[in-house]
Design an enzyme around this catalytic site. Sequence first.
Site, short mmCIF file in Angstrom:
data_model
loop_
_atom_site.label_atom_id
_atom_site.label_comp_id
_atom_site.label_asym_id
_atom_site.label_seq_id
_atom_site.Cartn_x
_atom_site.Cartn_y
_atom_site.Cartn_z
N ASP A 6 0.87 -1.16 0.00
CA ASP A 6 0.00 0.00 0.00
C ASP A 6 0.92 1.23 0.00
O ASP A 6 2.10 1.12 0.34
CB ASP A 6 -0.89 -0.02 1.24
CG ASP A 6 -1.82 1.18 1.32
OD1 ASP A 6 -2.46 1.51 0.30
OD2 ASP A 6 -1.88 1.81 2.40
N ASP A 8 -0.02 5.14 0.98
CA ASP A 8 -0.21 6.08 2.09
C ASP A 8 -0.29 5.33 3.41
O ASP A 8 -1.12 4.45 3.59
CB ASP A 8 -1.47 6.91 1.87
CG ASP A 8 -1.42 7.73 0.59
OD1 ASP A 8 -0.32 8.06 0.13
OD2 ASP A 8 -2.50 8.05 0.04
#
Length: 177
Positions: A6, A8
């Site tokens: 991922d 952020d």
Amino acid sequence: MLAILDRDGVINQDSAAFVKSPDEWIALPGSLEAIARLSQAGWKVVIATNQSGLARGLFTMQSLQAMHQKMRVELAKLGGHVDSIFICPHGPDDGCGCRKPLPGLFQNILHRYKVSPQQCRAVGDSLRDIQAANAVGCPSWLVRTGNGEKAIASGALPDHCRIQTNLAAVVDEWLSE
């Protein structure tokens, strides 16, 4: 091996107001070094990220590309690289299959790289990251950065999800196996 990360909260600082520009994109301590170590060890590194700020009109595709270019430049200085970036540009109510927690991004990554879920590992900082990985059978790690503590507090993480302090700790674990 293939690492699906991922963005952020795992690689860079997250923001409730969204990361909207290269100036707002700030790498978390040790995250780019960890990615560099993975790429130097022969791993393929792919990012799978929801970017609903596009659908919300908070930033443009050009701004998103500039953020990713900043990341790639900083990573290259450390001797690392990201093989590809898969994004979901849709909003939460758009009904797409690629927005995590749905598995569309992960399915696309597995198809593109022609790997089985057992040949990849996923890292996220939220329950939806882990749910998307689990939906395709990909082993998952949750980091305590970003929304990680909130995900742990939810009590909804699957038993087989591993938890680490940050991306650097996950990479330490992987490279020591």
